[in-house]
Design a protein around this motif. Structure first.
Motif, PDB file in Angstrom:
ATOM      1  N   ARG B   6       0.774  -1.051  -0.127  1.00 19.38           N
ATOM      2  CA  ARG B   6       0.162  -0.093  -0.064  1.00 19.38           C
ATOM      3  C   ARG B   6       1.030   1.213   0.018  1.00 19.38           C
ATOM      4  NH1 ARG B   6      -2.068   3.216   3.282  1.00 19.38           N
ATOM      5  NH2 ARG B   6      -3.870   4.281   2.927  1.00 19.38           N
ATOM      6  N   LEU B   7       2.103   1.231   0.913  1.00 20.72           N
ATOM      7  CA  LEU B   7       2.786   2.287   0.978  1.00 20.72           C
ATOM      8  C   LEU B   7       3.444   2.701  -0.109  1.00 20.72           C
ATOM      9  CD1 LEU B   7       4.011   1.945   4.607  1.00 20.72           C
ATOM     10  CD2 LEU B   7       2.759   3.812   3.873  1.00 20.72           C
ATOM     11  N   LEU B   8       3.814   1.762  -1.082  1.00 16.62           N
ATOM     12  CA  LEU B   8       4.514   1.884  -2.291  1.00 16.62           C
ATOM     13  C   LEU B   8       3.858   2.256  -3.552  1.00 16.62           C
ATOM     14  CD1 LEU B   8       7.276  -0.953  -1.505  1.00 16.62           C
ATOM     15  CD2 LEU B   8       7.838   1.308  -1.527  1.00 16.62           C
ATOM     16  N   LYS B   9       2.590   2.086  -3.303  1.00 17.71           N
ATOM     17  CA  LYS B   9       1.684   2.426  -4.465  1.00 17.71           C
ATOM     18  C   LYS B   9       1.575   3.880  -4.603  1.00 17.71           C
ATOM     19  CE  LYS B   9      -1.152  -1.197  -6.039  1.00 17.71           C
ATOM     20  NZ  LYS B   9      -2.123  -1.096  -6.854  1.00 17.71           N
ATOM     21  N   LYS B  10       1.223   4.395  -5.910  1.00 20.12           N
ATOM     22  CA  LYS B  10       0.761   5.744  -6.316  1.00 20.12           C
ATOM     23  C   LYS B  10      -0.539   6.050  -5.580  1.00 20.12           C
ATOM     24  CE  LYS B  10       3.332   6.905 -10.194  1.00 20.12           C
ATOM     25  NZ  LYS B  10       4.334   5.594 -10.778  1.00 20.12           N
ATOM     26  N   GLU B  11      -0.628   7.181  -5.116  1.00 17.19           N
ATOM     27  CA  GLU B  11      -1.822   7.596  -4.136  1.00 17.19           C
ATOM     28  C   GLU B  11      -3.178   7.300  -4.941  1.00 17.19           C
ATOM     29  OE1 GLU B  11      -1.207  10.315  -1.690  1.00 17.19           O
ATOM     30  OE2 GLU B  11      -3.348   9.795  -1.165  1.00 17.19           O
ATOM     31  N   ALA B  12      -3.278   7.402  -6.316  1.00 15.90           N
ATOM     32  CA  ALA B  12      -4.491   7.106  -6.862  1.00 15.90           C
ATOM     33  C   ALA B  12      -4.885   5.885  -6.972  1.00 15.90           C
ATOM     34  CB  ALA B  12      -4.768   7.674  -8.385  1.00 15.90           C
ATOM     35  N   ASN B  13      -3.721   4.818  -7.179  1.00 17.20           N
ATOM     36  CA  ASN B  13      -4.205   3.502  -7.268  1.00 17.20           C
ATOM     37  C   ASN B  13      -4.245   2.911  -5.781  1.00 17.20           C
ATOM     38  OD1 ASN B  13      -3.441   3.824  -9.907  1.00 17.20           O
ATOM     39  ND2 ASN B  13      -1.643   3.034 -10.031  1.00 17.20           N
ATOM     40  N   ARG B  14      -3.879   3.431  -4.899  1.00 19.98           N
ATOM     41  CA  ARG B  14      -3.858   2.895  -3.256  1.00 19.98           C
ATOM     42  C   ARG B  14      -5.396   3.041  -3.081  1.00 19.98           C
ATOM     43  NH1 ARG B  14      -0.445   6.824   0.226  1.00 19.98           N
ATOM     44  NH2 ARG B  14       1.458   5.964  -0.928  1.00 19.98           N
ATOM     45  N   LYS B  15      -5.908   4.489  -3.728  1.00 21.97           N
ATOM     46  CA  LYS B  15      -7.254   4.524  -3.315  1.00 21.97           C
ATOM     47  C   LYS B  15      -8.219   3.339  -3.755  1.00 21.97           C
ATOM     48  CE  LYS B  15     -10.772   7.934  -3.515  1.00 21.97           C
ATOM     49  NZ  LYS B  15     -12.010   7.100  -3.687  1.00 21.97           N
ATOM     50  N   ALA B  16      -7.783   2.889  -4.955  1.00 22.70           N
ATOM     51  CA  ALA B  16      -8.826   1.983  -5.312  1.00 22.70           C
ATOM     52  C   ALA B  16      -8.726   0.423  -4.433  1.00 22.70           C
ATOM     53  CB  ALA B  16      -8.105   1.408  -6.746  1.00 22.70           C
ATOM     54  N   VAL B  17      -7.474   0.250  -3.969  1.00 24.31           N
ATOM     55  CA  VAL B  17      -7.514  -0.735  -3.073  1.00 24.31           C
ATOM     56  C   VAL B  17      -8.068  -0.561  -1.689  1.00 24.31           C
ATOM     57  CG1 VAL B  17      -5.759  -2.310  -1.818  1.00 24.31           C
ATOM     58  CG2 VAL B  17      -5.058  -1.796  -4.194  1.00 24.31           C
ATOM     59  N   ASP B  18      -7.912   0.700  -1.193  1.00 23.37           N
ATOM     60  CA  ASP B  18      -8.611   1.003   0.119  1.00 23.37           C
ATOM     61  C   ASP B  18     -10.091   0.921   0.122  1.00 23.37           C
ATOM     62  OD1 ASP B  18      -6.098   1.326   1.163  1.00 23.37           O
ATOM     63  OD2 ASP B  18      -6.251   3.726   1.090  1.00 23.37           O
ATOM     64  N   ASP B  19     -10.539   1.482  -1.172  1.00 23.03           N
ATOM     65  CA  ASP B  19     -12.018   1.666  -1.490  1.00 23.03           C
ATOM     66  C   ASP B  19     -12.601  -0.015  -1.462  1.00 23.03           C
ATOM     67  OD1 ASP B  19     -12.109   4.361  -1.668  1.00 23.03           O
ATOM     68  OD2 ASP B  19     -12.375   4.167  -3.751  1.00 23.03           O
ATOM     69  N   TYR B  20     -11.686  -0.865  -2.054  1.00 22.68           N
ATOM     70  CA  TYR B  20     -12.061  -2.281  -2.121  1.00 22.68           C
ATOM     71  C   TYR B  20     -12.217  -2.700  -0.900  1.00 22.68           C
ATOM     72  CZ  TYR B  20     -12.395  -7.190  -3.533  1.00 22.68           C
ATOM     73  OH  TYR B  20     -12.648  -8.343  -3.908  1.00 22.68           O
ATOM     74  N   ILE B  21     -11.306  -2.563  -0.032  1.00 23.92           N
ATOM     75  CA  ILE B  21     -11.212  -3.245   1.360  1.00 23.92           C
ATOM     76  C   ILE B  21     -12.643  -2.408   2.205  1.00 23.92           C
ATOM     77  CG2 ILE B  21     -10.296  -2.910   3.691  1.00 23.92           C
ATOM     78  CD1 ILE B  21      -7.626  -3.327   1.759  1.00 23.92           C
ATOM     79  N   SER B  22     -12.939  -1.150   2.148  1.00 25.96           N
ATOM     80  CA  SER B  22     -13.836  -0.600   2.785  1.00 25.96           C
ATOM     81  C   SER B  22     -15.273  -1.016   2.176  1.00 25.96           C
ATOM     82  CB  SER B  22     -13.993   0.801   2.384  1.00 25.96           C
ATOM     83  OG  SER B  22     -12.769   1.506   2.668  1.00 25.96           O
ATOM     84  N   GLU B  23     -15.382  -1.297   0.903  1.00 25.01           N
ATOM     85  CA  GLU B  23     -16.546  -2.025   0.447  1.00 25.01           C
ATOM     86  C   GLU B  23     -16.792  -3.492   1.026  1.00 25.01           C
ATOM     87  OE1 GLU B  23     -17.455  -2.344  -4.076  1.00 25.01           O
ATOM     88  OE2 GLU B  23     -16.480  -4.165  -3.476  1.00 25.01           O
ATOM     89  N   GLY B  24     -15.686  -4.329   1.283  1.00 27.42           N
ATOM     90  CA  GLY B  24     -15.652  -5.590   2.018  1.00 27.42           C
ATOM     91  C   GLY B  24     -16.371  -5.267   3.376  1.00 27.42           C
ATOM     92  N   LEU B  25     -15.692  -4.429   4.093  1.00 30.61           N
ATOM     93  CA  LEU B  25     -16.229  -3.866   5.517  1.00 30.61           C
ATOM     94  C   LEU B  25     -17.643  -3.690   5.475  1.00 30.61           C
ATOM     95  CD1 LEU B  25     -14.605  -3.815   7.965  1.00 30.61           C
ATOM     96  CD2 LEU B  25     -14.474  -1.439   7.595  1.00 30.61           C
ATOM     97  N   ALA B  26     -18.173  -2.784   4.401  1.00 24.93           N
ATOM     98  CA  ALA B  26     -19.453  -2.116   4.552  1.00 24.93           C
ATOM     99  C   ALA B  26     -20.460  -3.534   4.212  1.00 24.93           C
ATOM    100  CB  ALA B  26     -19.711  -1.186   3.386  1.00 24.93           C
ATOM    101  N   LEU B  27     -20.087  -4.315   3.482  1.00 26.37           N
ATOM    102  CA  LEU B  27     -20.819  -5.828   3.179  1.00 26.37           C
ATOM    103  C   LEU B  27     -20.651  -6.416   4.584  1.00 26.37           C
ATOM    104  CD1 LEU B  27     -19.548  -6.595  -0.279  1.00 26.37           C
ATOM    105  CD2 LEU B  27     -21.863  -5.858   0.222  1.00 26.37           C
ATOM    106  N   GLY B  28     -19.693  -6.589   5.505  1.00 23.22           N
ATOM    107  CA  GLY B  28     -19.451  -7.368   6.211  1.00 23.22           C
ATOM    108  C   GLY B  28     -20.388  -6.776   7.472  1.00 23.22           C
ATOM    109  N   ASN B  29     -20.648  -5.196   7.570  1.00 26.19           N
ATOM    110  CA  ASN B  29     -21.272  -4.362   8.452  1.00 26.19           C
ATOM    111  C   ASN B  29     -22.836  -4.850   8.313  1.00 26.19           C
ATOM    112  OD1 ASN B  29     -19.723  -2.889  10.393  1.00 26.19           O
ATOM    113  ND2 ASN B  29     -18.997  -1.938   8.877  1.00 26.19           N
TER     114      ASN B  29
END
Ligand code: SAM
Ligand code: SF4
Lengths: 437, 61
Positions: B6-29
């Motif tokens: 995550r830290l080594l990715k470019k900002e914009a591409n890091r966001k795609a991964v973060d959003d995917y993880i947040s989406e999983g969390l939202a589904l789990g919630n």
């Protein structure tokens, strides 16, 4: 570890293990893409000097429903459907191969995964035969095939043996019956000995998957599982995964609602990863791909040399071609990411019409020339100097990335300073055993 | 290793991964809150928006 000098877990800067994902390669959605546009980008993908070619065939069928698994697909498949699916994936693979400029280059590995490829039964032979006939497939191409212990039958194993498969791989995850039941797996592991009897030493690498940090799993339990598999006479490779809760909403829901037992403390979870890798290294097992360790005393050197391994199923560097076929499969190549629709019915109907059933919102035609930089913590080979030099020479890295790499190298190197060009490769072993876990 | 990736990715591409993880969390919630049935189809992230519509969950931070 205190030499690293940070105040987080085990002296690192982090307070918890990462919220992982199985797909680090994804890019922001692009609503403007069309099927044609994506396939044109596939044909235009350049063969760069560092090009490599790997194939992945996805089988989206599984009779189990493990809580932790991101799998989405069908529960079962009839004999006729399995035959049809096998034909269709081979159509898609040959069609994609015809489109890419890398066609004819050496194929370093072929991975048939799932889901449960064993549910294809003897039809897997059609796929193996078709792939063996592709240009670029040689005696040094690795063939690895996944299976689920509870559904694997002798006709499937016979096809793997007949087609000289290099590696058979199956999930155990944990030996503890209660944990297995929590994860909706069969409590008992009676199928393990049955499948090992079927293989009967005829596939050179027999790999078992373990997961650490499962709900209710203690450090001692995780290390006991590992030791039992290291000592197992018929298993000579182990893939150890960190539980990726983000992959499975069901798991997150169970943890949040209290339906599942809690996970160990962050400290114990970090120790599970550190001790798993440390134990395997101390035993002299060698790392391949992302998460796999192989016992070199139990595998011929020529076989070991073949194994590139790619469990995370994404590109190792920008020049790499990873062609994935079948429902849900993902391909990546220079400048393209291609994701197939996950609905098996939809995928098969489109493939019958000789159309590539792409899920466009998750496709992309944006080059990620910096891939080798951020993938290297996942990979056994680290970051080779020539790839780092290539990224610098081609302007692939921004200042922040170079600065971050330098800082992380300083934190993790424990005395090994990168070379003049700031290569991180010299710090590889300390990263592999601690920071990269 | 996810931290380093995550830290080594470019900002914009890091966001795609973060959003995917947040989406999983939202589904789990949504599953934990009883708003979404815990079925295998929930894993189909190609239709995550469909699953989340009608729940109180938000998929991005
Ligand atoms: C997708 S499965 C396919 C293999 C086969 N169906 C089986 O389970 O035996 C491949 C491996 O991925 C790992 N895996 C699946 N979900 C995971 C998760 N959420 N976190 C970490 N590893 C996971 C498991 O170790 C599993 O054996
Ligand atoms: S881990 Fe394997 S057996 Fe379990 S649901 Fe996933 S694909 Fe099926």
């Amino acid at each position: 570890m205190s030499a690293i000098g940070n105040s987080g877990l085990l002296g690192s800067r982090f307070d918890a293990l990462a919220s992982n994902t199985i797909d680090y390669w994804m890019l922001p959605d692009d609503p403007s893409l069309t099927n044609h546009g994506v396939l044109d980008a596939v044909s235009a993908a350049p063969v760069l000097p560092d090009a490599s070619l790997q194939l992945y065939i996805h089988v989206p069928i599984c009779a189990q429903n493990c809580t932790f698994c991101a799998f989405t697909g069908a529960n079962s498949i009839s004999y006729k459907m399995a035959e049809r699916y096998s034909k269709l994936v081979m159509w898609q693979l040959t069609d994609l191969m015809d489109r890419v400029q890398v066609n004819g280059h050496h194929i370093s590995s072929v991975h048939i995964g799932g889901g449960s490829p064993d549910l294809l039964g003897s039809h897997v032979g059609r796929i193996l035969e078709g792939v063996r006939a592709l240009p670029g497939c040689t005696d040094t191409t690795e063939f690895s095939v996944e299976m689920t212990l509870s559904t694997t039958q002798p006709d499937f194993i016979e096809e793997l043996v007949r087609h000289d498969v290099t590696k058979a791989s199956f999930g155990i995850q944990t030996l503890d019956p209660d944990l297995r039941a929590h994860m909706r797996q069969p409590r008992s592991l009676t199928h393990l000995s049955k499948v090992l009897d079927m293989i009967d030493g005829r596939i050179p690498v027999v790999n078992a998957d373990l997961i650490t940090c499962l709900p209710g799993q203690s450090l001692a339990m995780a290390l006991d599982d590992l030791q039992a598999l290291i000592e197992h006479p018929s298993i000579n490779a182990i893939s150890s995964y960190l539980l990726t809760s983000g992959a499975s909403p069901s798991l997150i829901g169970g943890l949040l609602s209290g339906a599942l037992p809690q996970q160990a403390s962050p400290h114990d979870r970090a120790l599970m990863r550190l001790n798993t890798y440390g134990t395997l290294l101390r035993q002299g097992w060698v790392r391949r791909g992302t998460n796999t360790y192989i016992d070199p005393s139990a595998v011929p050197a020529t076989t070991l040399d073949k194994i590139s391994g790619n469990e995370c199923l994404g590109q190792s560097h920008h020049a790499a071609f990873l062609l994935g076929v079948g429902a849900s499969a993902i391909s990546s190549m220079p400048g393209v990411r291609l994701e197939q629709v996950s609905s098996l019915g939809q995928w098969m109907a489109a493939a019958e019409r000789k159309e590539h059933p792409l899920h466009l919102p998750k496709c992309a035609t944006v080059p990620q020339a910096d891939t080798a930089l951020w993938v290297f913590p996942l990979r056994h080979e680290g970051l080779p100097q020539h790839r780092y030099d290539w990224m610098l020479a081609n302007g692939a890295l921004d200042d922040e990335q170079v600065r971050t790499l330098r800082t992380l190298c300083d934190e993790a190197s424990c005395g090994t300073r990168p070379r003049a060009t700031n290569s991180p490769s010299s710090a590889r072993s300390s990263w592999a055993t601690w920071y990269a876990c | 290793m996810g931290h380093l990736v995550r830290l080594l990715k470019k900002e914009a591409n890091r966001k795609a991964v973060d959003d995917y993880i947040s989406e999983g969390l939202a589904l789990g919630n949504a599953i934990a809150a009883g708003e979404l049935k815990d079925r295998r189809s929930v894993n189909n992230r190609q239709v995550a928006d469909l699953h989340l519509s009608g729940t109180s969950a938000v998929s991005t931070p």
